[in-house]
Write an enzyme that holds these catalytic residues in place. Structure first.
Site, short mmCIF file in Angstrom:
data_model
loop_
_atom_site.label_atom_id
_atom_site.label_comp_id
_atom_site.label_asym_id
_atom_site.label_seq_id
_atom_site.Cartn_x
_atom_site.Cartn_y
_atom_site.Cartn_z
N CYS A 115 -142.51 -104.12 -55.77
CA CYS A 115 -141.37 -105.05 -55.72
C CYS A 115 -141.79 -106.50 -55.90
O CYS A 115 -140.95 -107.35 -56.22
CB CYS A 115 -140.62 -104.89 -54.41
N HIS A 255 -136.68 -111.22 -52.85
CA HIS A 255 -136.55 -109.81 -53.22
C HIS A 255 -135.39 -109.22 -52.42
O HIS A 255 -135.19 -109.54 -51.25
CB HIS A 255 -137.86 -109.09 -52.92
N ASN A 285 -131.93 -102.11 -53.89
CA ASN A 285 -133.32 -102.48 -54.21
C ASN A 285 -133.70 -101.89 -55.58
O ASN A 285 -133.74 -100.68 -55.73
CB ASN A 285 -134.22 -101.92 -53.10
O1 UT7 Z 1 -138.86 -103.16 -51.47
C1 UT7 Z 1 -139.69 -102.74 -50.43
C2 UT7 Z 1 -139.27 -101.42 -50.00
N1 UT7 Z 1 -138.68 -101.17 -48.75
C3 UT7 Z 1 -138.07 -101.95 -47.87
O2 UT7 Z 1 -137.99 -103.12 -47.93
C4 UT7 Z 1 -137.45 -101.25 -46.72
C5 UT7 Z 1 -137.74 -101.89 -45.41
N2 UT7 Z 1 -137.11 -101.16 -44.34
C6 UT7 Z 1 -135.75 -101.11 -44.16
O3 UT7 Z 1 -134.99 -101.72 -44.89
C7 UT7 Z 1 -135.22 -100.34 -42.99
O4 UT7 Z 1 -136.28 -99.97 -42.16
C8 UT7 Z 1 -134.41 -99.08 -43.40
C9 UT7 Z 1 -133.11 -99.49 -44.03
C10 UT7 Z 1 -135.22 -98.22 -44.35
C11 UT7 Z 1 -134.07 -98.24 -42.16
O5 UT7 Z 1 -133.37 -99.03 -41.20
P1 UT7 Z 1 -133.85 -99.05 -39.68
O6 UT7 Z 1 -132.87 -99.88 -38.96
O7 UT7 Z 1 -135.28 -99.45 -39.66
O8 UT7 Z 1 -133.64 -97.56 -39.27
P2 UT7 Z 1 -134.70 -96.56 -38.61
O9 UT7 Z 1 -135.66 -96.08 -39.62
O10 UT7 Z 1 -135.23 -97.17 -37.35
O11 UT7 Z 1 -133.76 -95.37 -38.20
C12 UT7 Z 1 -132.75 -95.52 -37.15
C13 UT7 Z 1 -131.88 -94.28 -37.17
C14 UT7 Z 1 -132.66 -92.98 -37.20
O12 UT7 Z 1 -131.99 -92.02 -36.41
P3 UT7 Z 1 -132.46 -91.70 -34.92
O13 UT7 Z 1 -133.87 -91.20 -35.03
O14 UT7 Z 1 -132.35 -93.00 -34.17
O15 UT7 Z 1 -131.47 -90.67 -34.49
C15 UT7 Z 1 -132.61 -92.54 -38.63
O16 UT7 Z 1 -132.71 -91.15 -38.79
O17 UT7 Z 1 -131.07 -94.27 -38.35
C16 UT7 Z 1 -131.21 -93.00 -39.00
N3 UT7 Z 1 -131.00 -93.17 -40.41
C17 UT7 Z 1 -129.79 -93.10 -40.97
N4 UT7 Z 1 -128.57 -92.86 -40.44
C18 UT7 Z 1 -127.53 -92.84 -41.29
C19 UT7 Z 1 -131.92 -93.44 -41.38
N5 UT7 Z 1 -131.31 -93.53 -42.59
C20 UT7 Z 1 -129.99 -93.32 -42.34
C21 UT7 Z 1 -128.86 -93.28 -43.19
N6 UT7 Z 1 -127.64 -93.05 -42.61
N7 UT7 Z 1 -128.92 -93.48 -44.52
#
Ligand code: UT7
Length: 330
Positions: A115, A255, A285
């Site tokens: 990215c 980004h 993204n």
């Molecule tokens: O370009 C570089 C590439 N990547 C990035 O920049 C990504 C950087 N990271 C992020 O943007 C965030 O970490 C994410 C958007 C990927 C995830 O958000 P988060 O607030 O960090 O969520 P998390 O991974 O802590 O997950 C929290 C909860 C989990 O459920 P439990 O274990 O608390 O029950 C996940 O399973 O949210 C759940 N979850 C979802 N729920 C509904 C994860 N994805 C989803 C979804 N819909 N799409």
């Protein structure tokens, strides 16, 4: 010898027409418009047709940038494409773009800094101009992430889209264009965001239970923390390097991975929301394409004007990060 600067002579973008909205993801995985909007800030992303590839989007964005610069493909000395999703290992995406444009005199090569790729490519292109080796360099960020996305994995599939952005850099005598760059890498943390190539390790297999190893896996929370921290430091560092105060910066163009990352970095930088560009809601993204598309839209919308100093900043797989301070030409 007088100093040569790499000015921004033209900007262009291309986005496929097909839209994937949050309702579509609600129909294929256990997610909701509310979760995606709140946690990521994305409403829609674009998707290229099955038979449309990164080099196709890249060439279309490049044509638009050339038109904006009032230049023909034959005037280009070098084409650099930043991408993590080229359709071929070889020929490079840049060589395919050279062919599509008919830019016969141009040398061409790809850069992979995920990215952060467009910023690495722009910094590289600027070096070729500043040394006097080339006069006109076409720098493109292009990705079709929908082709490397696991649509069974709700944690990643809602994030990504396709697009391409391009910039023509040209030699200039006045102090304009790319005035400073910061590039960084942390290979030790490379496992935090991966797409497999020829080799698939045990770890890669475990992480991809659906069996498609050429898809994106990432440690979302780890990348999130890294992103907020490096976006702040790379923005401050490049301003300092170019002898500028952040108060002199008309617009920061980050980004576009997650609205919360952009907001987190903005708060640390103590910059008002009006001075930070975001279109993540529309496109999600698109890896290396995000920054040049955002730059193009900032110019189109009059948010980045002639004479303005702006900062582009990004982070991504590798891990990598980068920033550039740009003064737009009058
Ligand atoms: O370009 C570089 C590439 N990547 C990035 O920049 C990504 C950087 N990271 C992020 O943007 C965030 O970490 C994410 C958007 C990927 C995830 O958000 P988060 O607030 O960090 O969520 P998390 O991974 O802590 O997950 C929290 C909860 C989990 O459920 P439990 O274990 O608390 O029950 C996940 O399973 O949210 C759940 N979850 C979802 N729920 C509904 C994860 N994805 C989803 C979804 N819909 N799409």
């Amino acid at each position: 010898m007088d100093k040569i600067y790499a000015k921004i002579a033209g900007v262009g973008k291309y986005l496929p027409d097909k839209i994937l909205d949050n309702a579509y993801f609600e129909s294929i995985v256990d997610t909701s418009d509310e979760w995606i909007t709140k946690r990521v800030g994305v409403k829609e992303r674009r998707m290229a047709d099955e038979d449309v590839f990164t080099s196709d989007l890249a060439a279309l964005a490049a044509e638009n940038a050339l038109r904006d610069a009032g230049m023909s493909a034959g005037e280009i000395d070098l084409i650099i494409v930043a991408s993590v999703s080229p359709e071929m290992y070889t020929p490079s995406c840049a060589c395919m773009v050279q062919k599509k444009l008919g830019a016969e005199k141009a040398a061409a090569f790809d850069i992979n800094a995920a990215c952060s790729g467009f910023i690495f490519a722009a910094a590289t292109g600027a070096q070729f101009i500043q040394t006097g080796m080339y006069k006109n360099v076409l720098v493109i960020g292009a990705d079709t992430l929908t082709k490397v996305t696991e649509y069974k994995d709700r944690a990643t599939c809602v994030l990504f889209g396709d697009g391409a952005g391009a910039v023509v850099l040209s030699a200039a005598g006045e102090k304009t264009g790319i005035l400073g760059t910061v590039l960084g890498a942390d290979g030790n943390s490379g496992d935090m965001l991966t797409i497999c190539g020829i080799k698939v390790s045990e770890l890669d297999r475990e992480r991809r239970p659906y069996g498609n190893y050429r898809t994106i896996w990432m440690d979302g929370q780890g990348v999130f923390k890294f992103a907020v921290k490096t976006m702040e430091s790379a923005t401050r560092e490049v301003a300092q390097k170019a002898d500028c105060s952040l108060d002199d910066i008309a617009l920061v163009i980050p980004h576009q991975a997650n609205k919360r990352i952009i907001d987190g970095a903005r708060k640390r930088l103590k910059i008002d929301e009006s001075r930070v560009f975001s279109n993540v809601e529309k496109y999600g993204n698109m890896s290396a394409a995000c920054v040049p598309i955002a730059l193009c839209e900032a110019v189109e919308q009059g948010r980045a004007k002639p004479g303005d100093k702006i900062i582009i900043v990004g982070f991504g797989g590798g891990l990598t990060w980068g920033s550039a301070l740009i003064r737009l030409g009058d």
